[in-house]
Design an enzyme around this catalytic site. Sequence first.
Site, PDB file in Angstrom:
ATOM      1  N   LYS A 179      -7.569 -26.253 -20.413  1.00 45.43           N
ATOM      2  CA  LYS A 179      -7.127 -25.450 -20.936  1.00 45.43           C
ATOM      3  C   LYS A 179      -8.938 -24.654 -21.548  1.00 45.43           C
ATOM      4  O   LYS A 179      -9.348 -23.815 -21.362  1.00 45.43           O
ATOM      5  CB  LYS A 179      -6.554 -25.758 -22.409  1.00 45.43           C
ATOM      6  CG  LYS A 179      -5.616 -25.805 -23.321  1.00 45.43           C
ATOM      7  CD  LYS A 179      -5.291 -25.505 -24.070  1.00 45.43           C
ATOM      8  CE  LYS A 179      -3.015 -25.654 -24.545  1.00 45.43           C
ATOM      9  NZ  LYS A 179      -2.478 -26.125 -25.300  1.00 45.43           N
ATOM     10  N   LYS A 234       3.707 -23.125 -13.878  1.00 45.54           N
ATOM     11  CA  LYS A 234       4.938 -24.058 -15.287  1.00 45.54           C
ATOM     12  C   LYS A 234       5.101 -22.176 -16.087  1.00 45.54           C
ATOM     13  O   LYS A 234       3.990 -21.380 -16.363  1.00 45.54           O
ATOM     14  CB  LYS A 234       4.836 -24.842 -16.063  1.00 45.54           C
ATOM     15  CG  LYS A 234       3.369 -24.987 -16.848  1.00 45.54           C
ATOM     16  CD  LYS A 234       3.878 -25.881 -18.494  1.00 45.54           C
ATOM     17  CE  LYS A 234       3.132 -26.096 -19.674  1.00 45.54           C
ATOM     18  NZ  LYS A 234       2.441 -27.224 -19.614  1.00 45.54           N
ATOM     19  N   LYS A 261       4.280 -19.695 -22.727  1.00 48.37           N
ATOM     20  CA  LYS A 261       3.724 -18.881 -23.638  1.00 48.37           C
ATOM     21  C   LYS A 261       2.944 -17.863 -23.323  1.00 48.37           C
ATOM     22  O   LYS A 261       2.074 -16.983 -23.948  1.00 48.37           O
ATOM     23  CB  LYS A 261       3.433 -19.824 -25.031  1.00 48.37           C
ATOM     24  CG  LYS A 261       4.373 -19.988 -25.893  1.00 48.37           C
ATOM     25  CD  LYS A 261       4.703 -21.128 -26.876  1.00 48.37           C
ATOM     26  CE  LYS A 261       5.327 -21.842 -27.033  1.00 48.37           C
ATOM     27  NZ  LYS A 261       5.587 -23.418 -27.921  1.00 48.37           N
TER      28      LYS A 261
HETATM   29  P1  TYM Z   1       5.110 -26.419 -26.257  1.00 52.69           P
HETATM   30  O1  TYM Z   1       5.096 -25.878 -27.715  1.00 52.69           O
HETATM   31  O2  TYM Z   1       4.402 -26.232 -25.388  1.00 52.69           O
HETATM   32  O3  TYM Z   1       6.325 -26.767 -25.880  1.00 52.69           O
HETATM   33  C1  TYM Z   1       7.732 -27.861 -26.738  1.00 52.69           C
HETATM   34  C2  TYM Z   1       8.896 -28.263 -25.817  1.00 52.69           C
HETATM   35  O4  TYM Z   1       8.748 -27.091 -24.806  1.00 52.69           O
HETATM   36  C3  TYM Z   1       9.044 -28.043 -23.684  1.00 52.69           C
HETATM   37  N1  TYM Z   1       8.622 -27.142 -22.149  1.00 52.69           N
HETATM   38  C4  TYM Z   1       8.838 -27.221 -21.212  1.00 52.69           C
HETATM   39  N2  TYM Z   1      10.009 -27.395 -20.421  1.00 52.69           N
HETATM   40  C5  TYM Z   1      10.304 -27.055 -19.259  1.00 52.69           C
HETATM   41  N3  TYM Z   1       9.400 -26.029 -18.899  1.00 52.69           N
HETATM   42  C6  TYM Z   1       8.618 -25.431 -18.618  1.00 52.69           C
HETATM   43  N4  TYM Z   1       8.029 -24.398 -18.555  1.00 52.69           N
HETATM   44  C7  TYM Z   1       8.108 -26.260 -20.554  1.00 52.69           C
HETATM   45  N5  TYM Z   1       7.380 -25.429 -21.152  1.00 52.69           N
HETATM   46  C8  TYM Z   1       7.041 -26.269 -22.424  1.00 52.69           C
HETATM   47  C9  TYM Z   1       7.869 -29.293 -23.614  1.00 52.69           C
HETATM   48  O5  TYM Z   1       7.535 -30.136 -22.512  1.00 52.69           O
HETATM   49  C10 TYM Z   1       7.681 -29.291 -25.044  1.00 52.69           C
HETATM   50  O6  TYM Z   1       8.890 -30.297 -25.099  1.00 52.69           O
HETATM   51  N6  TYM Z   1       2.577 -30.394 -27.318  1.00 52.69           N
HETATM   52  C11 TYM Z   1       3.783 -30.302 -27.089  1.00 52.69           C
HETATM   53  C12 TYM Z   1       4.177 -29.833 -28.981  1.00 52.69           C
HETATM   54  C13 TYM Z   1       4.368 -31.254 -29.871  1.00 52.69           C
HETATM   55  C14 TYM Z   1       4.897 -32.397 -29.440  1.00 52.69           C
HETATM   56  C15 TYM Z   1       4.632 -33.453 -30.577  1.00 52.69           C
HETATM   57  C16 TYM Z   1       5.822 -32.685 -28.675  1.00 52.69           C
HETATM   58  C17 TYM Z   1       3.455 -31.717 -30.605  1.00 52.69           C
HETATM   59  N7  TYM Z   1       3.857 -32.896 -31.817  1.00 52.69           N
HETATM   60  C18 TYM Z   1       4.902 -34.336 -30.801  1.00 52.69           C
HETATM   61  C19 TYM Z   1       6.981 -34.568 -28.928  1.00 52.69           C
HETATM   62  C20 TYM Z   1       6.596 -35.261 -30.083  1.00 52.69           C
HETATM   63  C21 TYM Z   1       3.800 -28.791 -26.868  1.00 52.69           C
HETATM   64  O7  TYM Z   1       2.793 -28.406 -26.944  1.00 52.69           O
HETATM   65  O8  TYM Z   1       4.608 -28.471 -27.064  1.00 52.69           O
END
Ligand code: TYM
Length: 333
Positions: free
Chosen positions: A111, A198, A201
Amino acid sequence: VTRVLSGVQPSGEMHLGNYLGAFRSWVAEQDQADAFYCVVDLHALTVPQDPEALRRRTLEAVACLLAVGLDPARCTLFLQSQVPEHPRLAWLLECQAAFGELRRMTQFKDKVGRHGGEGAEAGVSVGLFTYPVLMAADILLYQADRVPVGDDQRQHLELARDLAERFNHRFGPTFTVPEAAVPPVGARVMDLQEPTRKMSKSAASPQGTVLVVDPPEVLRRKVRRAVTDSDGEVRYDPARKPGVSNLLELLAASAGGDPTTLAGQFSSYGALKEAVADALVALLEPIRDRYATVLADPGELERVLAKGAAQAREVASATYDLAAERVGLLPPS
Ligand code: TYM
């Protein structure tokens, strides 16, 4: 009983990667574990957000999670900001985390990199830097055994484990050491226009991202225009054929089977794309219908969140109180 916790940021529209990498496992876990799921609105604040848009996206995220099949009677669905123990525990953990170990987090480095070269660190928020510690707090507060996430969260999970072990070692048993649960297919869905990146968003072209709520004709168009390659052979080979391999993975994840075997059933990219589009439409159409219904009832969303926050606080406050006592803070007087 086994505890599960996971979270999603409300920083954009939910896409196929979120669904296949995470939400689908969340739904399944409801019947196997005591499951907690949060929309991590505090995490969204680590990058600039328009306040009005953030409010709207937060409610849309909750509606999307209900639409994919989370059931407030079988899981706890809540907003991170409505449980004040999250930032409170994050502080205790920040004081155990080393500067150098946060520096090594690849998502932070990515980032920062995206915002410009040398000296770019100076311009990003401190919240973006400490982000993974807040995530560790999310997990450890619920004493989670398992954390269902996509592949990109593995390193953050390692940090959560390290912090739990360190804290337990320094202050006595306090936290369960969590494990990442990453699905066998769909853990890393790639962008349809840029298959070496990947799906996310914040993709450069919206054509590369399939939204959970895309209408069928939009979804079909995105799949038809997916970038492949020019050799014309349907074969699963992620290193040499990232576009075709991503399509095969999507088919495997949505219709079953494994990518290598599926490859043998197609003699043209066109036929593969049609099959992928059909499978994705079948998977997502019922979700899209439910989403519209759920979003039309904001009163119900409010009730779900109020109940979720109360349930979450009960567990989170017990863990926070124990951790605070362990480090030497006096109890509230
Ligand atoms: P975030 O909001 O980016 O994404 C949510 C979940 O979606 C999965 N994901 C994907 N899986 C497969 N292919 C992709 N292209 C893809 N893009 C996103 C992510 O792996 C995630 O599981 N840091 C985390 C949010 C978070 C969190 C937590 C997760 C905050 N606290 C505690 C687990 C436990 C995040 O930004 O996910």
